[in-house]
Design a protein around this motif. Structure first.
Motif, PDB file in Angstrom:
ATOM      1  N   MET A  79       0.480  56.221 112.770  1.00  0.00           N
ATOM      2  CA  MET A  79      -0.345  55.029 112.600  1.00  0.00           C
ATOM      3  C   MET A  79      -1.051  55.133 111.258  1.00  0.00           C
ATOM      4  O   MET A  79      -1.501  56.224 110.872  1.00  0.00           O
ATOM      5  N   VAL A  80      -1.148  53.994 110.549  1.00  0.00           N
ATOM      6  CA  VAL A  80      -1.827  53.947 109.261  1.00  0.00           C
ATOM      7  C   VAL A  80      -2.886  52.861 109.320  1.00  0.00           C
ATOM      8  O   VAL A  80      -2.609  51.736 109.753  1.00  0.00           O
ATOM      9  N   TYR A  81      -4.094  53.199 108.916  1.00  0.00           N
ATOM     10  CA  TYR A  81      -5.200  52.255 108.875  1.00  0.00           C
ATOM     11  C   TYR A  81      -5.599  52.031 107.421  1.00  0.00           C
ATOM     12  O   TYR A  81      -5.545  52.943 106.603  1.00  0.00           O
ATOM     13  N   ARG A  82      -6.023  50.820 107.118  1.00  0.00           N
ATOM     14  CA  ARG A  82      -6.685  50.588 105.842  1.00  0.00           C
ATOM     15  C   ARG A  82      -8.188  50.749 106.064  1.00  0.00           C
ATOM     16  O   ARG A  82      -8.665  50.680 107.200  1.00  0.00           O
ATOM     17  N   ASN A  83      -8.915  50.948 104.999  1.00  0.00           N
ATOM     18  CA  ASN A  83     -10.361  51.161 105.096  1.00  0.00           C
ATOM     19  C   ASN A  83     -11.032  50.313 104.029  1.00  0.00           C
ATOM     20  O   ASN A  83     -11.223  50.736 102.895  1.00  0.00           O
ATOM     21  N   GLU A  84     -11.361  49.070 104.412  1.00  0.00           N
ATOM     22  CA  GLU A  84     -11.975  48.122 103.489  1.00  0.00           C
ATOM     23  C   GLU A  84     -13.305  47.617 104.034  1.00  0.00           C
ATOM     24  O   GLU A  84     -13.486  47.490 105.242  1.00  0.00           O
ATOM     25  N   ASP A  85     -14.227  47.317 103.109  1.00  0.00           N
ATOM     26  CA  ASP A  85     -15.447  46.624 103.501  1.00  0.00           C
ATOM     27  C   ASP A  85     -15.100  45.216 103.979  1.00  0.00           C
ATOM     28  O   ASP A  85     -14.186  44.593 103.453  1.00  0.00           O
ATOM     29  N   THR A  86     -15.845  44.730 104.955  1.00  0.00           N
ATOM     30  CA  THR A  86     -15.647  43.354 105.416  1.00  0.00           C
ATOM     31  C   THR A  86     -16.680  42.406 104.819  1.00  0.00           C
ATOM     32  O   THR A  86     -16.465  41.201 104.763  1.00  0.00           O
ATOM     33  N   GLY A  87     -17.815  42.941 104.375  1.00  0.00           N
ATOM     34  CA  GLY A  87     -18.866  42.084 103.838  1.00  0.00           C
ATOM     35  C   GLY A  87     -19.407  41.145 104.900  1.00  0.00           C
ATOM     36  O   GLY A  87     -19.484  41.476 106.085  1.00  0.00           O
ATOM     37  N   TRP A  88     -19.749  39.935 104.465  1.00  0.00           N
ATOM     38  CA  TRP A  88     -20.325  38.942 105.368  1.00  0.00           C
ATOM     39  C   TRP A  88     -19.292  37.937 105.842  1.00  0.00           C
ATOM     40  O   TRP A  88     -19.643  36.970 106.512  1.00  0.00           O
ATOM     41  N   ILE A  89     -18.024  38.142 105.477  1.00  0.00           N
ATOM     42  CA  ILE A  89     -16.995  37.213 105.898  1.00  0.00           C
ATOM     43  C   ILE A  89     -16.474  37.610 107.267  1.00  0.00           C
ATOM     44  O   ILE A  89     -16.875  38.597 107.853  1.00  0.00           O
ATOM     45  N   TRP A  90     -15.552  36.789 107.786  1.00  0.00           N
ATOM     46  CA  TRP A  90     -14.974  37.050 109.102  1.00  0.00           C
ATOM     47  C   TRP A  90     -13.932  38.147 109.007  1.00  0.00           C
ATOM     48  O   TRP A  90     -13.190  38.189 108.036  1.00  0.00           O
ATOM     49  N   PRO A  91     -13.850  39.040 109.987  1.00  0.00           N
ATOM     50  CA  PRO A  91     -14.667  39.118 111.199  1.00  0.00           C
ATOM     51  C   PRO A  91     -16.027  39.756 110.935  1.00  0.00           C
ATOM     52  O   PRO A  91     -16.165  40.530 109.987  1.00  0.00           O
ATOM     53  N   PRO A  92     -17.016  39.464 111.755  1.00  0.00           N
ATOM     54  CA  PRO A  92     -18.406  39.843 111.453  1.00  0.00           C
ATOM     55  C   PRO A  92     -18.732  41.298 111.793  1.00  0.00           C
ATOM     56  O   PRO A  92     -19.582  41.574 112.629  1.00  0.00           O
ATOM     57  N   TYR A  93     -18.075  42.230 111.121  1.00  0.00           N
ATOM     58  CA  TYR A  93     -18.402  43.643 111.324  1.00  0.00           C
ATOM     59  C   TYR A  93     -19.448  44.126 110.318  1.00  0.00           C
ATOM     60  O   TYR A  93     -19.998  45.221 110.484  1.00  0.00           O
ATOM     61  N   PHE A  94     -19.685  43.351 109.269  1.00  0.00           N
ATOM     62  CA  PHE A  94     -20.702  43.671 108.264  1.00  0.00           C
ATOM     63  C   PHE A  94     -20.554  45.110 107.771  1.00  0.00           C
ATOM     64  O   PHE A  94     -21.514  45.867 107.694  1.00  0.00           O
ATOM     65  N   LYS A  95     -19.332  45.458 107.436  1.00  0.00           N
ATOM     66  CA  LYS A  95     -19.012  46.822 107.020  1.00  0.00           C
ATOM     67  C   LYS A  95     -19.120  46.955 105.504  1.00  0.00           C
ATOM     68  O   LYS A  95     -18.453  46.243 104.759  1.00  0.00           O
ATOM     69  N   TYR A  96     -19.975  47.877 105.055  1.00  0.00           N
ATOM     70  CA  TYR A  96     -20.160  48.130 103.631  1.00  0.00           C
ATOM     71  C   TYR A  96     -20.035  49.625 103.292  1.00  0.00           C
ATOM     72  O   TYR A  96     -20.354  50.023 102.186  1.00  0.00           O
ATOM     73  N   ASP A  97     -19.610  50.427 104.258  1.00  0.00           N
ATOM     74  CA  ASP A  97     -19.629  51.882 104.067  1.00  0.00           C
ATOM     75  C   ASP A  97     -18.228  52.481 104.067  1.00  0.00           C
ATOM     76  O   ASP A  97     -18.008  53.571 104.591  1.00  0.00           O
ATOM     77  N   SER A  98     -17.261  51.780 103.485  1.00  0.00           N
ATOM     78  CA  SER A  98     -15.893  52.292 103.509  1.00  0.00           C
ATOM     79  C   SER A  98     -15.773  53.639 102.789  1.00  0.00           C
ATOM     80  O   SER A  98     -14.961  54.481 103.178  1.00  0.00           O
ATOM     81  N   SER A  99     -16.587  53.863 101.748  1.00  0.00           N
ATOM     82  CA  SER A  99     -16.548  55.164 101.054  1.00  0.00           C
ATOM     83  C   SER A  99     -17.007  56.286 101.974  1.00  0.00           C
ATOM     84  O   SER A  99     -16.381  57.357 102.040  1.00  0.00           O
ATOM     85  N   ASN A 100     -18.101  56.057 102.699  1.00  0.00           N
ATOM     86  CA  ASN A 100     -18.585  57.065 103.651  1.00  0.00           C
ATOM     87  C   ASN A 100     -17.573  57.284 104.773  1.00  0.00           C
ATOM     88  O   ASN A 100     -17.361  58.423 105.214  1.00  0.00           O
ATOM     89  N   LEU A 101     -16.973  56.189 105.238  1.00  0.00           N
ATOM     90  CA  LEU A 101     -15.987  56.320 106.307  1.00  0.00           C
ATOM     91  C   LEU A 101     -14.776  57.121 105.841  1.00  0.00           C
ATOM     92  O   LEU A 101     -14.237  57.946 106.588  1.00  0.00           O
ATOM     93  N   GLN A 102     -14.377  56.933 104.597  1.00  0.00           N
ATOM     94  CA  GLN A 102     -13.250  57.689 104.054  1.00  0.00           C
ATOM     95  C   GLN A 102     -13.581  59.177 103.986  1.00  0.00           C
ATOM     96  O   GLN A 102     -12.737  60.026 104.314  1.00  0.00           O
ATOM     97  N   ALA A 103     -14.802  59.475 103.595  1.00  0.00           N
ATOM     98  CA  ALA A 103     -15.219  60.881 103.543  1.00  0.00           C
ATOM     99  C   ALA A 103     -15.260  61.497 104.933  1.00  0.00           C
ATOM    100  O   ALA A 103     -14.830  62.645 105.145  1.00  0.00           O
ATOM    101  N   ALA A 104     -15.780  60.740 105.916  1.00  0.00           N
ATOM    102  CA  ALA A 104     -15.840  61.249 107.291  1.00  0.00           C
ATOM    103  C   ALA A 104     -14.443  61.459 107.849  1.00  0.00           C
ATOM    104  O   ALA A 104     -14.176  62.457 108.527  1.00  0.00           O
ATOM    105  N   ALA A 105     -13.526  60.518 107.560  1.00  0.00           N
ATOM    106  CA  ALA A 105     -12.154  60.669 108.041  1.00  0.00           C
ATOM    107  C   ALA A 105     -11.469  61.864 107.392  1.00  0.00           C
ATOM    108  O   ALA A 105     -10.748  62.622 108.059  1.00  0.00           O
ATOM    109  N   GLY A 106     -11.716  62.060 106.093  1.00  0.00           N
ATOM    110  CA  GLY A 106     -11.132  63.219 105.424  1.00  0.00           C
ATOM    111  C   GLY A 106     -11.645  64.528 105.989  1.00  0.00           C
ATOM    112  O   GLY A 106     -10.912  65.524 106.064  1.00  0.00           O
ATOM    113  N   ASN A 107     -12.894  64.551 106.423  1.00  0.00           N
ATOM    114  CA  ASN A 107     -13.479  65.760 107.002  1.00  0.00           C
ATOM    115  C   ASN A 107     -12.922  66.066 108.392  1.00  0.00           C
ATOM    116  O   ASN A 107     -13.055  67.187 108.872  1.00  0.00           O
ATOM    117  N   LEU A 108     -12.307  65.047 109.023  1.00  0.00           N
ATOM    118  CA  LEU A 108     -11.777  65.228 110.375  1.00  0.00           C
ATOM    119  C   LEU A 108     -10.272  65.463 110.390  1.00  0.00           C
ATOM    120  O   LEU A 108      -9.659  65.461 111.463  1.00  0.00           O
TER     121      LEU A 108
END
Length: 212
Positions: A79-108
């Motif tokens: 399985m392959v996931y992309r890791n992008e910010d969603t901002g304020w557009i749809w869908p409303p996840y309000f995600k702005y921490d894709s860099s932190n998420l990438q670091a956390a995923a790399g650590n795991l």
């Protein structure tokens, strides 16, 4: 006409179900094997599945620098996931921490010999033919590959939508009963009265000219 009505209803139901399945959060238990950035071409056929370039890094409107997370299920399926910010557009996840998420995923990241099972929360679909990837929203360690996950958010959203549909149907039924039906009845009575008056008028005209 009967079949057309049901075909339309079926298509509407499928569209709503597909929209909810794409938008609501899903949870995968996987083992992360790699994380990386890649310049990716976003074309007209798949641009709807990617975030607004203004909320992430972008080389141009067609080539984007996108973060990816590679993973493997317990049964060995990739399985392959992309890791992008969603901002304020749809869908409303309000995600702005894709860099932190990438670091956390790399650590795991882990190997098959010493696996670390991770819960990846994401939305979207994986469609290889269109180069579409689900967008990872969060990652955390799992208790194991068989951890039971209850999708509370999806349950709450679906129950709210069912409640909303029921309320709208009830409001429409009351509106129809209190407004439309009386108005239709009044129009019918007015039409009957006008028809009776017209019949009486033409009857008088006929009698006036001695018509039989």
């Amino acid at each position: 006409m009967f079949w057309a009505k049901w075909v339309f209803r079926g298509a509407l139901v499928l569209f709503v179900l597909g929209f909810l399945h794409y938008t609501l959060p899903q949870h995968d238990i996987v083992r992360i094997t790699n994380t990386y950035n890649r310049l990716t071409t976003v074309g007209a056929e798949n641009s709807w599945a990617y975030s607004n370039p203004d909320t992430g890094t972008a080389e141009s409107t067609t080539t984007r620098d996108i973060r990816f997370i590679e993973a493997v299920y317990e049964n060995g399926s990739p399985m392959v996931y992309r890791n992008e910010d969603t901002g304020w557009i749809w869908p409303p996840y309000f995600k702005y921490d894709s860099s932190n998420l990438q670091a956390a995923a790399g650590n795991l990241k882990s190997t098959a010999e010493a696996p670390k099972w991770v819960v990846v929360t994401h939305y979207g679909w994986r469609l290889p033919i269109l180069s579409i990837y689900p967008n990872a929203v969060s990652v955390r360690l799992a208790s194991g590959p068989d951890e039971r996950i209850i999708p509370y958010v999806s349950i709450i959203v679906i129950l709210f939508l069912i409640f909303l549909v029921v309320m709208i149907r009830r409001m429409w039924a009351q509106f129809w009963e209190r407004t439309v039906e009386p108005a239709a009845a009044n129009m019918g009575e007015a039409f009957d009265s006008a028809e009776a008056q017209a019949s009486g008028f033409w009857g008088k005209i006929k009698r006036l000219f001695g018509a039989k």
